[in-house]
Scaffold this motif. Structure first.
Motif, PDB file in Angstrom:
ATOM      1  N   LYS A   1     -16.822  32.715 -56.718  1.00  0.00           N
ATOM      2  CA  LYS A   1     -16.043  33.215 -57.847  1.00  0.00           C
ATOM      3  C   LYS A   1     -15.453  32.045 -58.624  1.00  0.00           C
ATOM      4  O   LYS A   1     -15.403  30.913 -58.135  1.00  0.00           O
ATOM      5  CB  LYS A   1     -14.936  34.143 -57.350  1.00  0.00           C
ATOM      6  CG  LYS A   1     -15.458  35.416 -56.678  1.00  0.00           C
ATOM      7  CD  LYS A   1     -14.308  36.319 -56.269  1.00  0.00           C
ATOM      8  CE  LYS A   1     -14.833  37.594 -55.643  1.00  0.00           C
ATOM      9  NZ  LYS A   1     -13.727  38.503 -55.224  1.00  0.00           N
ATOM     10  N   PHE A   2     -14.969  32.350 -59.802  1.00  0.00           N
ATOM     11  CA  PHE A   2     -14.368  31.318 -60.640  1.00  0.00           C
ATOM     12  C   PHE A   2     -13.111  30.760 -59.959  1.00  0.00           C
ATOM     13  O   PHE A   2     -12.247  31.517 -59.513  1.00  0.00           O
ATOM     14  CB  PHE A   2     -14.013  31.897 -62.005  1.00  0.00           C
ATOM     15  CG  PHE A   2     -13.183  30.969 -62.848  1.00  0.00           C
ATOM     16  CD1 PHE A   2     -13.770  29.894 -63.491  1.00  0.00           C
ATOM     17  CD2 PHE A   2     -11.811  31.162 -62.973  1.00  0.00           C
ATOM     18  CE1 PHE A   2     -13.005  29.026 -64.256  1.00  0.00           C
ATOM     19  CE2 PHE A   2     -11.043  30.317 -63.742  1.00  0.00           C
ATOM     20  CZ  PHE A   2     -11.639  29.235 -64.388  1.00  0.00           C
ATOM     21  N   ASP A   3     -13.051  29.422 -59.876  1.00  0.00           N
ATOM     22  CA  ASP A   3     -11.831  28.776 -59.364  1.00  0.00           C
ATOM     23  C   ASP A   3     -11.695  27.409 -60.044  1.00  0.00           C
ATOM     24  O   ASP A   3     -12.447  27.081 -60.971  1.00  0.00           O
ATOM     25  CB  ASP A   3     -11.856  28.673 -57.845  1.00  0.00           C
ATOM     26  CG  ASP A   3     -13.046  27.885 -57.322  1.00  0.00           C
ATOM     27  OD1 ASP A   3     -13.593  27.059 -58.090  1.00  0.00           O
ATOM     28  OD2 ASP A   3     -13.449  28.102 -56.160  1.00  0.00           O
ATOM     29  N   LYS A   4     -10.752  26.633 -59.577  1.00  0.00           N
ATOM     30  CA  LYS A   4     -10.441  25.358 -60.247  1.00  0.00           C
ATOM     31  C   LYS A   4     -11.576  24.344 -60.180  1.00  0.00           C
ATOM     32  O   LYS A   4     -11.639  23.419 -61.000  1.00  0.00           O
ATOM     33  CB  LYS A   4      -9.173  24.756 -59.635  1.00  0.00           C
ATOM     34  CG  LYS A   4      -7.913  25.550 -60.002  1.00  0.00           C
ATOM     35  CD  LYS A   4      -6.670  24.885 -59.434  1.00  0.00           C
ATOM     36  CE  LYS A   4      -5.418  25.678 -59.834  1.00  0.00           C
ATOM     37  NZ  LYS A   4      -4.176  25.058 -59.303  1.00  0.00           N
ATOM     38  N   THR A   5     -12.466  24.519 -59.199  1.00  0.00           N
ATOM     39  CA  THR A   5     -13.580  23.568 -59.123  1.00  0.00           C
ATOM     40  C   THR A   5     -14.483  23.661 -60.350  1.00  0.00           C
ATOM     41  O   THR A   5     -15.130  22.682 -60.732  1.00  0.00           O
ATOM     42  CB  THR A   5     -14.423  23.825 -57.854  1.00  0.00           C
ATOM     43  OG1 THR A   5     -14.905  25.172 -57.885  1.00  0.00           O
ATOM     44  CG2 THR A   5     -13.588  23.629 -56.599  1.00  0.00           C
ATOM     45  N   CYS A   6     -14.520  24.868 -60.988  1.00  0.00           N
ATOM     46  CA  CYS A   6     -15.340  25.036 -62.189  1.00  0.00           C
ATOM     47  C   CYS A   6     -14.803  24.179 -63.340  1.00  0.00           C
ATOM     48  O   CYS A   6     -15.557  23.745 -64.225  1.00  0.00           O
ATOM     49  CB  CYS A   6     -15.356  26.500 -62.621  1.00  0.00           C
ATOM     50  SG  CYS A   6     -15.982  27.642 -61.375  1.00  0.00           S
ATOM     51  N   LEU A   7     -13.488  23.928 -63.313  1.00  0.00           N
ATOM     52  CA  LEU A   7     -12.837  23.229 -64.423  1.00  0.00           C
ATOM     53  C   LEU A   7     -13.083  21.722 -64.395  1.00  0.00           C
ATOM     54  O   LEU A   7     -12.656  20.998 -65.308  1.00  0.00           O
ATOM     55  CB  LEU A   7     -11.338  23.501 -64.400  1.00  0.00           C
ATOM     56  CG  LEU A   7     -10.960  24.984 -64.514  1.00  0.00           C
ATOM     57  CD1 LEU A   7      -9.448  25.158 -64.455  1.00  0.00           C
ATOM     58  CD2 LEU A   7     -11.508  25.589 -65.817  1.00  0.00           C
ATOM     59  N   LYS A   8     -13.774  21.249 -63.353  1.00  0.00           N
ATOM     60  CA  LYS A   8     -14.134  19.836 -63.332  1.00  0.00           C
ATOM     61  C   LYS A   8     -15.127  19.528 -64.436  1.00  0.00           C
ATOM     62  O   LYS A   8     -15.222  18.375 -64.899  1.00  0.00           O
ATOM     63  CB  LYS A   8     -14.735  19.472 -61.973  1.00  0.00           C
ATOM     64  CG  LYS A   8     -13.709  19.492 -60.842  1.00  0.00           C
ATOM     65  CD  LYS A   8     -14.362  19.101 -59.527  1.00  0.00           C
ATOM     66  CE  LYS A   8     -13.342  19.110 -58.387  1.00  0.00           C
ATOM     67  NZ  LYS A   8     -13.951  18.733 -57.093  1.00  0.00           N
ATOM     68  N   CYS A   9     -15.892  20.562 -64.841  1.00  0.00           N
ATOM     69  CA  CYS A   9     -16.877  20.386 -65.908  1.00  0.00           C
ATOM     70  C   CYS A   9     -16.584  21.273 -67.117  1.00  0.00           C
ATOM     71  O   CYS A   9     -16.862  20.888 -68.261  1.00  0.00           O
ATOM     72  CB  CYS A   9     -18.275  20.676 -65.403  1.00  0.00           C
ATOM     73  SG  CYS A   9     -18.814  19.603 -64.072  1.00  0.00           S
ATOM     74  N   HIS A  10     -16.039  22.495 -66.847  1.00  0.00           N
ATOM     75  CA  HIS A  10     -15.843  23.460 -67.917  1.00  0.00           C
ATOM     76  C   HIS A  10     -14.427  23.419 -68.480  1.00  0.00           C
ATOM     77  O   HIS A  10     -13.511  22.879 -67.854  1.00  0.00           O
ATOM     78  CB  HIS A  10     -16.142  24.873 -67.396  1.00  0.00           C
ATOM     79  CG  HIS A  10     -17.574  25.047 -66.955  1.00  0.00           C
ATOM     80  ND1 HIS A  10     -18.611  25.243 -67.826  1.00  0.00           N
ATOM     81  CD2 HIS A  10     -18.128  25.025 -65.703  1.00  0.00           C
ATOM     82  CE1 HIS A  10     -19.738  25.352 -67.143  1.00  0.00           C
ATOM     83  NE2 HIS A  10     -19.475  25.214 -65.859  1.00  0.00           N
ATOM     84  N   VAL A  11     -14.274  24.006 -69.666  1.00  0.00           N
ATOM     85  CA  VAL A  11     -12.985  24.027 -70.354  1.00  0.00           C
ATOM     86  C   VAL A  11     -12.201  25.255 -69.915  1.00  0.00           C
ATOM     87  O   VAL A  11     -12.695  26.392 -70.023  1.00  0.00           O
ATOM     88  CB  VAL A  11     -13.182  24.047 -71.887  1.00  0.00           C
ATOM     89  CG1 VAL A  11     -11.826  24.070 -72.602  1.00  0.00           C
ATOM     90  CG2 VAL A  11     -13.987  22.831 -72.328  1.00  0.00           C
ATOM     91  N   GLU A  12     -10.995  25.061 -69.420  1.00  0.00           N
ATOM     92  CA  GLU A  12     -10.192  26.156 -68.877  1.00  0.00           C
ATOM     93  C   GLU A  12      -9.947  27.257 -69.907  1.00  0.00           C
ATOM     94  O   GLU A  12     -10.073  28.447 -69.605  1.00  0.00           O
ATOM     95  CB  GLU A  12      -8.858  25.619 -68.367  1.00  0.00           C
ATOM     96  CG  GLU A  12      -7.982  26.702 -67.755  1.00  0.00           C
ATOM     97  CD  GLU A  12      -6.711  26.127 -67.160  1.00  0.00           C
ATOM     98  OE1 GLU A  12      -5.953  26.905 -66.545  1.00  0.00           O
ATOM     99  OE2 GLU A  12      -6.484  24.905 -67.305  1.00  0.00           O
ATOM    100  N   LYS A  13      -9.628  26.911 -71.141  1.00  0.00           N
ATOM    101  CA  LYS A  13      -9.319  27.907 -72.172  1.00  0.00           C
ATOM    102  C   LYS A  13     -10.511  28.819 -72.430  1.00  0.00           C
ATOM    103  O   LYS A  13     -10.374  30.026 -72.642  1.00  0.00           O
ATOM    104  CB  LYS A  13      -8.902  27.198 -73.457  1.00  0.00           C
ATOM    105  CG  LYS A  13      -8.441  28.148 -74.551  1.00  0.00           C
ATOM    106  CD  LYS A  13      -7.975  27.371 -75.779  1.00  0.00           C
ATOM    107  CE  LYS A  13      -7.516  28.326 -76.876  1.00  0.00           C
ATOM    108  NZ  LYS A  13      -7.068  27.594 -78.084  1.00  0.00           N
ATOM    109  N   THR A  14     -11.709  28.263 -72.375  1.00  0.00           N
ATOM    110  CA  THR A  14     -12.911  29.051 -72.617  1.00  0.00           C
ATOM    111  C   THR A  14     -13.193  29.987 -71.442  1.00  0.00           C
ATOM    112  O   THR A  14     -13.495  31.171 -71.618  1.00  0.00           O
ATOM    113  CB  THR A  14     -14.128  28.125 -72.827  1.00  0.00           C
ATOM    114  OG1 THR A  14     -13.860  27.268 -73.924  1.00  0.00           O
ATOM    115  CG2 THR A  14     -15.389  28.941 -73.111  1.00  0.00           C
ATOM    116  N   CYS A  15     -13.062  29.445 -70.223  1.00  0.00           N
ATOM    117  CA  CYS A  15     -13.369  30.244 -69.029  1.00  0.00           C
ATOM    118  C   CYS A  15     -12.380  31.383 -68.835  1.00  0.00           C
ATOM    119  O   CYS A  15     -12.761  32.499 -68.465  1.00  0.00           O
ATOM    120  CB  CYS A  15     -13.355  29.347 -67.791  1.00  0.00           C
ATOM    121  SG  CYS A  15     -14.611  28.061 -67.803  1.00  0.00           S
ATOM    122  N   THR A  16     -11.106  31.106 -69.065  1.00  0.00           N
ATOM    123  CA  THR A  16     -10.070  32.101 -68.772  1.00  0.00           C
ATOM    124  C   THR A  16     -10.006  33.222 -69.812  1.00  0.00           C
ATOM    125  O   THR A  16      -9.198  34.132 -69.684  1.00  0.00           O
ATOM    126  CB  THR A  16      -8.696  31.428 -68.653  1.00  0.00           C
ATOM    127  OG1 THR A  16      -8.430  30.636 -69.828  1.00  0.00           O
ATOM    128  CG2 THR A  16      -8.624  30.540 -67.412  1.00  0.00           C
TER     129      THR A  16
END
Length: 390
Positions: free
Chosen positions: A369-384
């Motif tokens: 599932k989506f967690d903070k590890t995704c934000l190492k590459c992706h932009v938090e504002k876009t994902c959330t």
């Protein structure tokens, strides 16, 4: 002398023989007609019908029906000595087939029960509404149109068990009073079917409006309030949907099968009991509203909130209850909603296409599932915008 000898009375021994033979003939005739009478009486009872295995389904469903006080021959044998004799002759033939195991199953009536059999008990001239008074049904008007009683009431005595394919030879041992009650408890097989009424009216170009057949009292009291019309009708419980379905299913322009459930007789055979309370089978009010096109007449119109000039940029913040949006819209790329084809994905397409894990630079487990590890590459504002940050 010869003439005098001829006029002499018969010897005592001869007279005794004549008397004996005459007595035997009289007794034979008495026994023959006596047994014949009682035999006819005995073979004319409904209980006698159940003595043959193949008749047990018919017998036990009849016993559980509203016609259980009416003997079988009252409906199945027409008045008159000729008809009665013919029926008994056919009965002997059926008995032969039974003994030689040469009968057809399931049993079906060669002819429909004639109206005259029904009219021996029912007065069509005074039958203008149902017994409860909720449905307008002028029987004489239907009779003049040559509509047979059995066209509407074919399941009143046996619940259409032959058509339901439950009267085969392998099932006869299962039949008893409890199973008969279970079969007859399914009202869609014993009571007149509204589908039949609607189809007949459409074919004959007769009005299918509610008021044609239903009294005004059929409209529930809560439907008449302004609050109900303004929106409270959408706040019903899912468990109430089957009640709504009784009327609104006929108001949809498209057919659907949302409430398919296991027949009561199957429940009985498998569980030994029946659940006739009914459920919505997990169906939500929103799903029902999207499927029954009757809802589209009102909900297909664009709400006032959608007409403001800034709606395109502000629609995400206009309502705190986003579930209201999904009454008409969907959050999937494809949707079968009859209300609107505009979905969230129409403007906000997902970046996760099919098999996206396969082309991902690093391995992603199926249950990831989506967690903070995704934000190492992706932009938090876009994902959330779609995902919650756990």
């Amino acid at each position: 002398m010869e003439e005098e000898r001829n006029e002499l009375p018969a010897p005592p021994k001869t007279r005794y023989k004549l008397f004996k033979y005459a007595t035997m003939v009289v007794l034979f005739l008495a026994v023959f007609f006596g047994l014949g009478y009682f035999g006819l009486e005995a073979t004319s009872t409904s209980e006698f019908c159940s003595s043959c295995h193949e008749m047990k389904p018919q017998y036990y469903t009849w016993k559980a029906s509203s016609h259980s006080e009416v003997e079988c021959d009252s409906c199945h044998i027409q008045p008159g000595v000729e008809n009665y004799a013919k029926a008994k002759g056919e009965g002997i033939l059926e008995l032969y087939k039974n003994q030689t195991d040469n009968y057809l199953a399931p049993i079906k009536m060669p002819k429909l029960i004639p109206d005259s059999a029904c009219e021996k008990c029912h007065n069509l001239a005074t039958r203008d509404v149902t017994a409860s008074g909720d449905i307008i049904i002028p029987h004489m008007k239907h009779k003049k149109e040559r509509i047979k009683c059995t066209e509407c009431h074919s399941g009143v005595a046996h619940g259409k068990i032959s058509d339901r394919k439950v009267t085969y030879k392998s099932d006869y041992g299962k039949w008893d009073e409890k199973l008969g009650v279970a079969f007859m408890s399914d009202k869609k097989y014993t009571s007149p079917d509204m589908d039949t009424c609607m189809e007949c009216h459409k074919a004959r170009k007769v009005s299918v409006e509610c008021k044609t057949c239903h009294e005004t009292t059929m409209v529930p009291k809560n439907h008449k309030t302004e609050e109900f019309k303004a929106g409270s009708h959408g706040k019903i419980q899912s468990s109430d949907l089957k009640k709504c379905e009784q009327c609104h299913s006929y108001m949809s322009k498209e057919s659907y099968d949302l409430f398919k459930e296991e027949p009561v007789y199957s429940q009985f055979l498998e569980k030994g009991s029946t659940d006739t309370s009914g459920t919505s089978n997990g169906l939500t009010v929103t799903q029902y509203a999207k499927t029954n096109t009757f809802c589209k007449d009102c909900h297909g119109k664009k709400p006032e909130s959608h007409k403001i000039s800034s709606f395109m940029t502000r629609h995400g913040t206009l309502s705190k209850d986003t579930q209201k949006c999904f009454t008409c819209h969907d959050n999937r790329i494809t949707s079968d909603s009859p209300v609107t084809r505009v979905q969230c994905a129409s403007c906000h397409p997902s970046s996760h296409k099919d098999n996206w894990r396969k082309g991902h630079p690093i391995e992603v487990p199926q249950n990831q599932k989506f967690d903070k590890t995704c934000l190492k590459c992706h932009v938090e504002k876009t994902c959330t915008k779609c995902h919650k940050n756990n």
